[in-house]
Each structure stands twice: as structure tokens, then as C-alpha cells.
Design an enzyme around this catalytic site. Structure first.
Site, PDB file in Angstrom:
ATOM      1  N   ARG A 259      11.477   3.661  -0.707  1.00 40.81           N
ATOM      2  CA  ARG A 259      11.026   4.936  -1.289  1.00 40.81           C
ATOM      3  C   ARG A 259      12.229   5.869  -1.339  1.00 40.81           C
ATOM      4  O   ARG A 259      12.762   6.249  -0.297  1.00 40.81           O
ATOM      5  CB  ARG A 259       9.887   5.498  -0.411  1.00 40.81           C
ATOM      6  CG  ARG A 259       9.700   6.980  -0.513  1.00 40.81           C
ATOM      7  CD  ARG A 259       8.412   7.439   0.123  1.00 40.81           C
ATOM      8  NE  ARG A 259       8.302   7.228   1.562  1.00 40.81           N
ATOM      9  CZ  ARG A 259       8.932   7.934   2.487  1.00 40.81           C
ATOM     10  NH1 ARG A 259       9.794   8.869   2.161  1.00 40.81           N
ATOM     11  NH2 ARG A 259       8.740   7.679   3.778  1.00 40.81           N
ATOM     12  N   HIS A 263       7.933  11.111   1.340  1.00 40.99           N
ATOM     13  CA  HIS A 263       6.631  10.433   1.418  1.00 40.99           C
ATOM     14  C   HIS A 263       5.630  11.113   0.484  1.00 40.99           C
ATOM     15  O   HIS A 263       4.898  10.462  -0.243  1.00 40.99           O
ATOM     16  CB  HIS A 263       6.119  10.474   2.864  1.00 40.99           C
ATOM     17  CG  HIS A 263       4.690  10.101   2.979  1.00 40.99           C
ATOM     18  ND1 HIS A 263       4.254   8.801   2.882  1.00 40.99           N
ATOM     19  CD2 HIS A 263       3.576  10.862   3.135  1.00 40.99           C
ATOM     20  CE1 HIS A 263       2.929   8.772   2.992  1.00 40.99           C
ATOM     21  NE2 HIS A 263       2.500  10.016   3.139  1.00 40.99           N
ATOM     22  N   TYR A 272      14.577  12.012   9.122  1.00 43.35           N
ATOM     23  CA  TYR A 272      14.426  10.684   9.744  1.00 43.35           C
ATOM     24  C   TYR A 272      15.210   9.564   9.048  1.00 43.35           C
ATOM     25  O   TYR A 272      15.119   8.420   9.462  1.00 43.35           O
ATOM     26  CB  TYR A 272      12.936  10.306   9.871  1.00 43.35           C
ATOM     27  CG  TYR A 272      12.151  10.311   8.567  1.00 43.35           C
ATOM     28  CD1 TYR A 272      12.182   9.207   7.705  1.00 43.35           C
ATOM     29  CD2 TYR A 272      11.371  11.401   8.209  1.00 43.35           C
ATOM     30  CE1 TYR A 272      11.461   9.212   6.528  1.00 43.35           C
ATOM     31  CE2 TYR A 272      10.639  11.414   7.026  1.00 43.35           C
ATOM     32  CZ  TYR A 272      10.687  10.318   6.186  1.00 43.35           C
ATOM     33  OH  TYR A 272       9.973  10.324   5.017  1.00 43.35           O
TER      34      TYR A 272
HETATM   35  C1  LIG Z   1      -6.143   6.037   8.806  1.00 39.41           C
HETATM   36  C2  LIG Z   1      -5.031   7.008   8.498  1.00 39.41           C
HETATM   37  N1  LIG Z   1      -4.160   7.342   9.468  1.00 39.41           N
HETATM   38  C3  LIG Z   1      -3.144   8.185   9.197  1.00 39.41           C
HETATM   39  C4  LIG Z   1      -3.027   8.755   7.960  1.00 39.41           C
HETATM   40  C5  LIG Z   1      -1.851   9.680   7.647  1.00 39.41           C
HETATM   41  N2  LIG Z   1      -0.937   8.951   6.779  1.00 39.41           N
HETATM   42  C6  LIG Z   1      -0.941   9.140   5.447  1.00 39.41           C
HETATM   43  S1  LIG Z   1       0.136   8.170   4.676  1.00 39.41           S
HETATM   44  C7  LIG Z   1       0.667   7.486   6.123  1.00 39.41           C
HETATM   45  C8  LIG Z   1       1.765   6.447   6.141  1.00 39.41           C
HETATM   46  C9  LIG Z   1       1.389   5.192   5.435  1.00 39.41           C
HETATM   47  O1  LIG Z   1       2.525   4.410   5.268  1.00 39.41           O
HETATM   48  P1  LIG Z   1       2.504   3.056   4.502  1.00 39.41           P
HETATM   49  O2  LIG Z   1       1.212   2.376   4.692  1.00 39.41           O
HETATM   50  O3  LIG Z   1       3.735   2.310   4.868  1.00 39.41           O
HETATM   51  O4  LIG Z   1       2.557   3.473   2.966  1.00 39.41           O
HETATM   52  P2  LIG Z   1       3.628   4.350   2.185  1.00 39.41           P
HETATM   53  O5  LIG Z   1       3.183   5.781   2.332  1.00 39.41           O
HETATM   54  O6  LIG Z   1       4.959   4.099   2.780  1.00 39.41           O
HETATM   55  O7  LIG Z   1       3.558   3.928   0.772  1.00 39.41           O
HETATM   56  C10 LIG Z   1      -0.021   8.019   7.193  1.00 39.41           C
HETATM   57  C11 LIG Z   1       0.206   7.630   8.590  1.00 39.41           C
HETATM   58  C12 LIG Z   1      -3.976   8.404   6.985  1.00 39.41           C
HETATM   59  N3  LIG Z   1      -3.916   8.852   5.726  1.00 39.41           N
HETATM   60  N4  LIG Z   1      -4.962   7.514   7.272  1.00 39.41           N
END
Ligand SMILES: Cc1ncc(C[n+]2csc(CCOP(=O)(O)OP(=O)(O)O)c2C)c(N)n1
Length: 356
Positions: A259, A263, A272
Site C-alpha cells: 500500500r 491506510h 510506522y
Molecule cells: C473486526 C475488526 N477489528 C478491527 C477493525 C479496525 N481495522 C480496520 S482496517 C484494519 C486493518 C486491516 O488490515 P488488513 O486486513 O491487512 O487489510 P488492509 O487494510 O491492509 O487492506 C483494522 C484493524 C475492524 N474494522 N474490524
């Protein structure tokens, strides 16, 4: 290939490996490129709109265009899509209109969901693009349910679900993969390993050597693909979807990517990640890489003109959608019940006297 190998089609010299090239017709190749460029243009504009207070929130996908567009191109009519919040490109590639996408982030009457969803949570019934799930990886069991239904009905369709590396640490990932394996369901799990779950690096996410190898525990094949190579993504996802449609079961695909931006518009990645790391991945930009291939094939002359054209399309779509009126208050009471129940009618009449 070994478990850890990453499948690429585009070679460093800009040519495609003939043994793996999916052999798409030239107009399709150009369409892949143009959708990637459009996706980048949407990103840049949407982040600017958020920064200037014109929209509330956006999730960029810069750096991951080859994933969304390559995977989206492998989806056929009748297939289902259960996307992650970063994969609006899958919908765009399937024909989700730019006007609808822009309307959704503005949340006015240009939005098919009439401002009821969080920005960045697209859906389109006509292409079986199911609404984006906010809680990480909850779309995986939904996708498995749709695949189970398709199998029970004897439909020759496949289900694509997309998620990030962080999604593999959830209970829903386990439940979905297990069910898909046991019932041999036509579902493709497309994991975009962009190295971070917000600020959490993938090395702290799992002790597994790769994410793809997790598939083995569920009796599914797991493969790794170069997520910055649109032809490789198209090839691997296309093969997996064909296999699923043919009744041979599901697959886990780990697309190794990065990415480039934050985020979401609520994130500051400089706290980070190092500039050197980001710069190294900028050098692997999936759009530039594909442009080099297209130029070599004589299909692309002027990438700058393509980018300018995409920016202009986005600008015009925003101008049109910003002109749409806000959603009327009366919509609070619409679209759920065919016959509005008495207690809601009472509330509507007190809020909007004379409108009942
Ligand atoms: C169950 C849950 N826990 C925490 C969050 C907060 N949160 C939103 S996105 C994210 C990170 C997800 O990362 P990843 O699955 O690697 O996908 P990326 O955003 O990198 O595409 C988190 C922890 C959430 N939306 N849902």
C-alpha cells in the site's frame, strides 16, 4: 513451484513470460491499464476532497491497482463479489459506474444507497457486488454462504472475496476456509498482503512463512502471486475462478503487494514506515510496470495523456455528483417496509407534518 515462490508474468525487461501470459486480446489489455490509471486518479482526487472537507472518509488503493483490476477482470457475469473496503477497483472493472462510485462517497441523491452507508462502502446488485464489510474479514463467511447456495442450486458460478493480510488472523477466516474446504465450495479467497494492517506489520501478524500456506490446513490449494503484476493476478485469479466454476473447489491466493498511501484518510503512515521502504515499492509501481509492457507491444504511446484523461473523467464525475441535491429527510422512512408500521408512521408525521 514451491510454497514460497511468487508467480510473476511481467519480466524486468517489460516483456511477458510466454508460458504464463494469460493471452488477453489487445483491447482487454488496454482496458486493464485504463482502469488502473482511473483507480489512481480516483485515489488522488478523493484524498484531496477529504482533506478539503468535501467528503468524510476514503480508503485509497494506490499501489494495489494490479490486484483489484486483475482480480476484477477474472469475474464473469453471474459470479459474486464480496470485497474488502480497498477493492472498489474490482467493481469498476466489472462495470460499476464511476458516477455511482463518486455519488457513494458524497452520500447525496447521486448515491444508490442514498447516504445510508459509510463512505467507501459500495455495492451494486446488478453485478452481484455485495456491500463492503467494515469489520475485518466478515465478508469471508458471507462469500462462503453464497458459494454454498450456488452449489446447492447447481449454478456454475464462482464467488470472489478479497481481504488483507490482517484478515487472515480473524476467526472468520478460519470458519470460512474450513467450511469452503469441507464442502468443496466454489469460492476464491484473494488476500492482498500489502504488508500492513494499518500500522501492524505482517511479520507480527503471523508466525507462518507465508499466508498462502495456511490453505493447506483446510485442504485447499494456496498460491502466491506478484500483486504488482496485473497479468499474473489475472492469470492466477482467472484459473482459480475457472476451477471453482468447474466444481473443483476453492483456493487461497496471496497477492504480495504494498500500500503506497495511508491506510485510510484517517491514517499517517510516516509514523510506522520508513521513507526508504516506501521508495523501494514506488520503484515497483504496478501501473508503470504494465505501461512498459504495453509500450513494448506498441499498444500505448502516451501514458501522460492517459493519466490526464482519467483525471478529467474523475473531475467531471465529481462535478456532476456534487450538483445532486441532498437526500430528503423523508427517506429515513423509506425502502425498509412495503407498508410502514404505525409507530414509524407516527414518527414520520411528527417529523414531517402533512407528508404522510
Ligand atoms: C473486526 C475488526 N477489528 C478491527 C477493525 C479496525 N481495522 C480496520 S482496517 C484494519 C486493518 C486491516 O488490515 P488488513 O486486513 O491487512 O487489510 P488492509 O487494510 O491492509 O487492506 C483494522 C484493524 C475492524 N474494522 N474490524
Amino acid at each position: 513451484m514451491t510454497d514460497e515462490e511468487i508467480l510473476s508474468v511481467l519480466r524486468p525487461d517489460g516483456t511477458a513470460d510466454p508460458s504464463l501470459d494469460p493471452g488477453l486480446p489487445e483491447p482487454e489489455l488496454l482496458s486493464l491499464y485504463r482502469h488502473m490509471v482511473l483507480l489512481r486518479a480516483i485515489d488522488e482526487k478523493a484524498v484531496a476532497l477529504q482533506r478539503s472537507g468535501r467528503i468524510g472518509f476514503f480508503v485509497p488503493s494506490s499501489g494495489q491497482e494490479a490486484c483489484s483490476i486483475g482480480a476484477g477482470h477474472a469475474v464473469r457475469e453471474g459470479d459474486w463479489i464480496f470485497p474488502a473496503y480497498r477493492d472498489h477497483g474490482v467493481g469498476l472493472m466489472r462495470g460499476y459506474p464511476l458516477a455511482a462510485l463518486v455519488g457513494q462517497i458524497l452520500g447525496n441523491t447521486a448515491d444508490a444507497t442514498r447516504g445510508r452507508q459509510m463512505p467507501n462502502h459500495w455495492c451494486d446488485r446488478s453485478i452481484r457486488l455485495v456491500s463492503v464489510s467494515s469489520p475485518v474479514a466478515t465478508q469471508l463467511p458471507h462469500a462462503v454462504g453464497a458459494a454454498y447456495a450456488a452449489k446447492m442450486r447447481g449454478e456454475r458460478v464462482a464467488v470472489l472475496t478479497t481481504f488483507g493480510d490482517g484478515g487472515t488472523s480473524t476467526g472468520d477466516f478460519h470458519a470460512a476456509m474450513n467450511f469452503a474446504g469441507v464442502f468443496r465450495l466454489p469460492v476464491v479467497f484473494f488476500c492482498e498482503n500489502n504488508r500492513y494492517a494499518i500500522s501492524h506489520p505482517v511479520e507480527h501478524q503471523t508466525a507462518s512463512r507465508t499466508l498462502a500456506e495456511k490453505a493447506r490446513a483446510y485442504g485447499l490449494p494456496g498460491v502466491r502471486v506478484d500483486g504488482n503484476d496485473v497479468l499474473a493476478v489475472r492469470k492466477v485469479v482467472g484459473d482459480a475462478m475457472n476451477r471453482a466454476r468447474a466444481g473443483e473447489g476453492g483456493m487461497l491466493i496471496e497477492a504480495v503487494t504494498y500500500r503506497l498511501g495511508p491506510h485510510s484518510t484517517s491514517d499517517d503512515p510516516t509514523v510506522y514506515r520508513t521513507e526508504e521502504e516506501v521508495a523501494a515499492w514506488r520503484g515497483k509501481d504496478p501501473i508503470r510496470r504494465f505501461a512498459a509492457f504495453l509500450k513494448g507491444r506498441g499498444l500505448l504511446e502516451d501514458p501522460a495523456a492517459e493519466e490526464a484523461g482519467a483525471k478529467e473523467s474523475v473531475r467531471r464525475a465529481i462535478e456532476a455528483a456534487e450538483g445532486a441535491p441532498p437526500v430528503p429527510l423523508s427517506s429515513l422512512f423509506e425502502d425498509v417496509y412495503a407498508d410502514i408500521p404505525w409507530h414509524l408512521a407516527e414518527q414520520r408525521d411528527s417529523l414531517l407534518p402533512g407528508k404522510g
